[in-house]
Design a protein around this motif. Structure first.
Motif, PDB file in Angstrom:
ATOM      1  N   ALA A  40       0.848  -1.216  -0.188  1.00 57.72           N
ATOM      2  CA  ALA A  40      -0.106  -0.054  -0.146  1.00 57.72           C
ATOM      3  C   ALA A  40       1.161   1.107   0.002  1.00 57.72           C
ATOM      4  O   ALA A  40       0.565   2.382  -0.633  1.00 57.72           O
ATOM      5  N   GLY A  41       2.162   1.855   0.449  1.00 59.71           N
ATOM      6  CA  GLY A  41       3.184   2.468   0.774  1.00 59.71           C
ATOM      7  C   GLY A  41       4.210   2.512  -0.110  1.00 59.71           C
ATOM      8  O   GLY A  41       3.474   3.142  -1.607  1.00 59.71           O
ATOM      9  N   PRO A  42       5.128   1.920  -0.712  1.00 57.35           N
ATOM     10  CA  PRO A  42       6.052   2.312  -1.276  1.00 57.35           C
ATOM     11  C   PRO A  42       5.440   1.675  -2.409  1.00 57.35           C
ATOM     12  O   PRO A  42       6.904   2.296  -3.498  1.00 57.35           O
ATOM     13  N   ILE A  43       5.010   0.683  -2.608  1.00 49.73           N
ATOM     14  CA  ILE A  43       5.035  -0.557  -4.161  1.00 49.73           C
ATOM     15  C   ILE A  43       3.476   0.582  -4.870  1.00 49.73           C
ATOM     16  O   ILE A  43       3.926   1.055  -6.341  1.00 49.73           O
ATOM     17  N   PHE A  44       2.541   0.660  -3.979  1.00 49.13           N
ATOM     18  CA  PHE A  44       1.391   1.162  -4.736  1.00 49.13           C
ATOM     19  C   PHE A  44       1.382   2.783  -4.969  1.00 49.13           C
ATOM     20  O   PHE A  44      -0.218   3.717  -5.005  1.00 49.13           O
ATOM     21  N   HIS A  45       1.324   3.497  -3.514  1.00 49.44           N
ATOM     22  CA  HIS A  45       1.451   4.003  -3.588  1.00 49.44           C
ATOM     23  C   HIS A  45      -0.213   4.368  -2.642  1.00 49.44           C
ATOM     24  O   HIS A  45      -0.294   6.362  -3.335  1.00 49.44           O
ATOM     25  N   VAL A  46      -0.417   4.259  -2.356  1.00 46.27           N
ATOM     26  CA  VAL A  46      -1.822   4.418  -2.516  1.00 46.27           C
ATOM     27  C   VAL A  46      -1.473   5.317  -0.599  1.00 46.27           C
ATOM     28  O   VAL A  46      -3.601   6.376  -0.415  1.00 46.27           O
ATOM     29  N   ILE A  47      -0.815   4.903   0.099  1.00 44.14           N
ATOM     30  CA  ILE A  47      -0.963   5.221   1.768  1.00 44.14           C
ATOM     31  C   ILE A  47       0.600   6.026   1.522  1.00 44.14           C
ATOM     32  O   ILE A  47       1.621   5.554   1.412  1.00 44.14           O
ATOM     33  N   ASN A  48      -0.131   7.047   2.658  1.00 45.66           N
ATOM     34  CA  ASN A  48       1.692   7.407   2.622  1.00 45.66           C
ATOM     35  C   ASN A  48       1.329   8.310   4.113  1.00 45.66           C
ATOM     36  O   ASN A  48       0.706   9.315   3.943  1.00 45.66           O
ATOM     37  N   PRO A  49       1.610   7.402   5.316  1.00 45.57           N
ATOM     38  CA  PRO A  49       1.493   8.339   6.591  1.00 45.57           C
ATOM     39  C   PRO A  49       1.913   9.420   6.619  1.00 45.57           C
ATOM     40  O   PRO A  49       1.857  10.183   7.710  1.00 45.57           O
ATOM     41  N   ASP A  50       3.256   9.930   6.725  1.00 43.66           N
ATOM     42  CA  ASP A  50       3.755  11.390   6.195  1.00 43.66           C
ATOM     43  C   ASP A  50       2.954  12.167   5.770  1.00 43.66           C
ATOM     44  O   ASP A  50       3.241  13.030   6.526  1.00 43.66           O
ATOM     45  N   GLU A  51       3.057  12.031   5.399  1.00 43.74           N
ATOM     46  CA  GLU A  51       2.073  13.366   4.702  1.00 43.74           C
ATOM     47  C   GLU A  51       0.611  13.252   4.725  1.00 43.74           C
ATOM     48  O   GLU A  51       0.364  14.500   5.319  1.00 43.74           O
ATOM     49  N   ALA A  52       0.035  12.484   5.808  1.00 49.14           N
ATOM     50  CA  ALA A  52      -1.347  12.330   5.907  1.00 49.14           C
ATOM     51  C   ALA A  52      -0.955  12.952   7.705  1.00 49.14           C
ATOM     52  O   ALA A  52      -2.281  13.301   8.098  1.00 49.14           O
ATOM     53  N   PHE A  53      -0.254  12.256   8.038  1.00 46.21           N
ATOM     54  CA  PHE A  53      -0.661  12.805   9.715  1.00 46.21           C
ATOM     55  C   PHE A  53       1.056  13.306  10.155  1.00 46.21           C
ATOM     56  O   PHE A  53       0.988  14.878  10.907  1.00 46.21           O
TER      57      PHE A  53
END
Length: 618
Positions: A40-53
Motif C-alpha cells: 500500500a505504501g512504497p509499491i502502489f503509493h495508496v498510503i503515505n503516512p508521513d503526508e497524512a499525519f
C-alpha cells in the motif's frame, strides 16, 4: 482531514484483513501485515503516512507501542516465575548485556558501522517485543515452557533495549564535552528507577481505587487508558524512552495485585492490542522509502545472517549455560527472536539525533532496522512450527477437549474421546469424583476451575473446546461465560437446561454456553440415561457409509453428540446448529445400551425406501 480519515480506514482494513487471512491460511500474521503495508505504501503509493499525519505520526506510534507494552505486562503473572523464574532472570540479567555486546561487534565488524552507531543500534537490537512474539506464539504450536520464556523475554527486554540505546546516545552526546561514563550512566539509572516507581505508583492507585467504587464501571477502561498514556508521557519527560519501562512496570504490577475488577476489561484490552499491532505494522511498513533501501549494501546482508545465526544463538546459549533447560528448548529459543515495532520506531528516532551529532551512519539505521525486522519476521514466522517439530518442542498436535465436572456422563465422554486420540483433561474440585477417571487413565486436574491460579496451572492454549458438565446448570453457565473470551464463544458448551418446573427459571441464553445435543438434554435427563446404561458409540463415515446409514444402525432414541474430523477438530450437534458430516468423519453418539443388529437396520432402511417409493408414486 478527509485524507487522514481515509488513511486510518485503509490501515484498519489492511491490518485486520491481514490478521483474518493469517487465521484462514495459517500464515504468520506479522508477515502479512508487513506485506500489506509495503504494497500500500512504497509499491502502489495508496498510503503515505508521513503526508497524512506529518509530525503526529511519531507520537501516535509511540503511544501505541506504550499501550501494547502495558497490555503485555498485564499478561505476566509472577506465579509463572515459580516454574521459569531462574531461566527468565538469566535471559534478562545475562541476555541483555550479552546481546548488546555481540550485536555491537557484529554491527562494527560485519555491517561496517562506526562504533557509536554500532553500539547504539545493538542496544536497540536487544528487543524482540510482544508485538511480534505474541502473535507468533498464538499461531504456533509450542510447549508451555519455551513459549512462556519467549513471552517474558519479549515484554521485559523491550524497555531495556530502549534504555540501552538512550544510555549509548547520551554518553556519545555528552562525551563530546568531556563527560565520563560515571557521569552519564548513574543519572540514567536513577531516571529509569524513578520511572519504574512512577509506573508502580500508578498501578497501586488503580488497584486501590477500582475495588472501592471510586471509579464507575463504565469509566474504568477510559481511566486506565488515560493513566497509561499519562504515565508514558510523564516518564518520557524525565528521560527519553523511560516511559516504556514505566508502562511495562505498571502492567506487570497491576497483573499481580489481584484486582478482580480488571478481569472484565481483559477482552477490551486484547482487542485494543490487536488493533494497535495491526495499525502500527501497516503504518511503519507503508512509510518505508525506497531511497532508504538503496543504501542497503552487501555487507548488511552478512550482518543479517550474523544476527540470525551468531548473535542470537550465542546470547541464548551462554545465558542458559549450566541451567536446567533442556538443550532442545535452548536451541529453539536461540532461533526464535523476531524484531518488530519498537526496533523501527526507536531506530527512526535516533537516526535523526545521530545525524545531528555528526554521525553520517545514523541515516542508515532506518533502512537497516527495517531489513532486520523483515528478515527476522519472515525467517522465524515461517519456520517456528517446523523448528519446533524438529527439536521436539511442539505442544499438543491435535485440538484438546477440556471437560469441567467429573460426573459419570463426563467421565464416559472423556474416556471415549481419550480412546479416539483427542487430548482430554477432566477438571473437578473433588478428588473422590476424579478417582474413576484416574483409574481409567484419563488425565485429570484437581482444583477449582474458576480459581485464578488454575489458569496458570492449566495451559489453555492446548484446549480448543470446553464442555461444562457438572450437576449445577448455573455453574456450567458461569464456567462457559468465564472461559468464552479465552477459548471462544463458539467453542464453549454445556449440558442443556431442563424444562421449566414451577419456580425454576431458565437462564438467559447470553449467559450460557451452547447447549449440547440438538434436543438440549438437561442434567437430570443425562443422569437418568446414564443410570439406565446409555453409552457413547463412535461410527466412522466413508464414501459408501454416510450419515443416513449411520443413523440406521443406531437405536431410535440415540442422540448424535459430535463430529470428530480427521485432523482432530470437533464439531458438536447443538440445539441451534448441526454440522454437516462428511466421509472420513467419526460420529460420536449417545445411545441406549442395545445397538440394532445389521438385519434390523437393513429392514428399517428397506421399509423407509419402500415408503418413499409409494409416496413418490402417488
Amino acid at each position: 482531514m478527509e485524507e487522514q480519515a481515509l488513511v486510518i480506514a485503509l490501515v484498519g482494513v489492511l491490518g485486520i484483513g491481514a490478521q483474518w487471512v493469517a487465521w484462514r491460511t495459517g500464515w504468520p500474521a506479522i508477515v502479512l501485515m508487513l506485506a500489506a503495508g509495503f504494497l500500500a505504501g512504497p509499491i502502489f503509493h495508496v498510503i503515505n503516512p508521513d503526508e497524512a499525519f506529518g509530525s503526529m505520526l511519531e507520537p501516535m506510534i509511540s503511544i501505541g507501542v506504550a499501550l501494547i507494552l502495558f497490555e503485555g505486562g498485564l499478561s505476566l503473572d509472577f506465579r509463572e516465575l515459580k516454574k521459569y523464574g531462574r531461566a527468565v532472570s538469566r535471559l534478562v540479567l545475562l541476555g541483555v548485556p550479552l546481546a548488546w555486546l555481540f550485536g555491537s561487534l557484529a554491527a562494527y565488524y560485519v555491517a561496517g558501522l562506526v562504533w557509536p552507531v554500532a553500539i547504539l543500534f545493538a542496544g536497540i537490537l536487544v528487543v524482540t517485543g510482544p508485538t511480534v512474539v505474541l502473535p507468533l506464539l498464538r499461531q504456533s504450536n509450542v510447549k508451555q515452557r519455551p513459549a512462556a520464556m519467549l513471552k517474558w523475554e519479549a515484554i521485559v527486554n523491550d524497555p531495556f533495549g530502549a534504555l540501552c540505546a538512550v544510555i549509548a546516545y547520551e554518553y556519545f552526546r555528552l562525551s563530546a564535552d568531556g563527560a565520563t561514563v560515571f557521569e552519564v550512566v548513574p543519572p540514567m539509572i536513577i531516571a529509569a528507577a524513578l520511572s519504574g516507581l512512577i509506573g508502580y505508583a500508578a498501578a497501586w492507585i488503580i488497584a486501590w481505587s477500582f475495588p472501592r467504587g471510586l471509579v464507575p464501571e463504565y469509566l474504568k477502561v477510559p481511566v486506565l487508558l488515560v493513566a497509561v498514556v499519562g504515565v508514558f508521557v510523564l516518564c518520557n519527560m524525565v528521560e527519553h524512552e523511560a516511559g516504556l519501562l514505566a508502562v511495562t512496570v505498571m502492567g506487570v504490577a497491576l497483573a499481580n495485585m489481584n484486582v478482580t475488577s480488571l478481569r472484565s476489561i481483559h477482552p477490551f484490552k486484547q482487542n485494543i492490542a490487536v488493533l494497535l499491532v495491526s495499525g502500527i505494522f501497516v503504518l511503519l511498513s507503508a512509510s518505508l522509502d525506497f531511497e532508504q533501501l538503496r543504501t542497503f549494501e552487501w555487507r548488511f546482508g552478512l550482518f543479517l545472517l550474523a544476527v540470525l545465526f551468531l548473535v542470537r544463538p550465542a546470547t541464548i546459549l551462554l545465558s542458559l549455560l549450566f541451567s536446567d533447560i533442556p538443550w532442545n528448548e535452548r536451541l529453539f529459543l536461540a532461533w526464535i527472536a523476531p524484531r518488530g515495532i519498537v526496533l523501527v520506531a526507536i531506530s527512526g528516532l535516533f537516526a535523526l539525533r545521530l545525524n545531528e551529532l555528526g554521525y553520517a551512519d545514523g541515516s542508515i539505521l532506518i533502512g537497516l532496522s527495517f531489513a532486520v525486522v523483515v528478515a527476522t519476521i519472515v525467517a522465524h514466522g515461517f519456520t517456528a512450527n517446523i523448528v519446533a517439530r524438529l527439536l521436539n518442542v511442539t505442544g499438543v498436535e491435535r485440538p484438546g477437549l477440556l471437560i469441567v465436572g467429573a460426573t459419570p456422563w463426563a467421565i464416559a465422554l472423556a474416556k471415549q474421546m481419550h480412546d479416539l486420540g483427542t487430548p482430554v483433561l477432566l477438571v473437578d474440585s473433588s478428588w473422590g469424583r476424579l478417582q474413576p477417571a484416574r483409574a481409567s487413565g484419563i488425565p485429570t486436574y484437581h482444583g477449582e476451575i474458576l480459581n485464578e491460579a488454575t489458569e496458570h496451572n492449566i495451559d489453555l492454549g492446548h484446549f480448543q473446546v470446553l464442555v461444562a458438565a457438572t450437576d449445577n446448570e448455573a455453574y456450567n453457565a458461569l464456567v462457559c461465560s468465564e472461559f468464552a473470551h479465552d477459548i471462544g464463544t463458539d467453542s464453549v458448551y454445556q449440558i442443556g437446561e431442563a424444562e421449566d418446573d414451577g419456580d425454576h427459571r431458565k437462564l438467559p441464553s447470553s449467559l450460557k454456553g451452547r447447549a449440547l445435543f440438538s434436543s438440549g438434554l438437561g442434567v437430570a435427563d443425562l443422569h437418568k440415561r446414564q443410570m439406565e446404561g446409555w453409552v457413547f458409540r463412535r461410527t466412522k463415515l466413508s464414501d459408501r457409509f454416510n450419515v443416513e446409514d449411520a443413523r440406521e444402525t443406531l437405536p431410535e432414541a440415540a442422540n448424535m453428540l459430535l463430529l470428530l474430523k480427521p485432523d482432530g477438530k470437533m464439531r458438536f450437534f447443538t440445539h441451534a446448529s448441526a454440522p454437516e458430516p462428511q466421509a472420513g468423519d467419526t460420529i460420536v453418539s449417545y445411545s441406549p445400551p442395545r445397538r440394532k443388529t445389521p438385519e434390523e437396520a437393513a429392514a428399517r432402511k428397506a421399509a423407509k425406501t419402500s415408503a418413499a417409493s409409494r409416496s413418490a408414486a402417488t
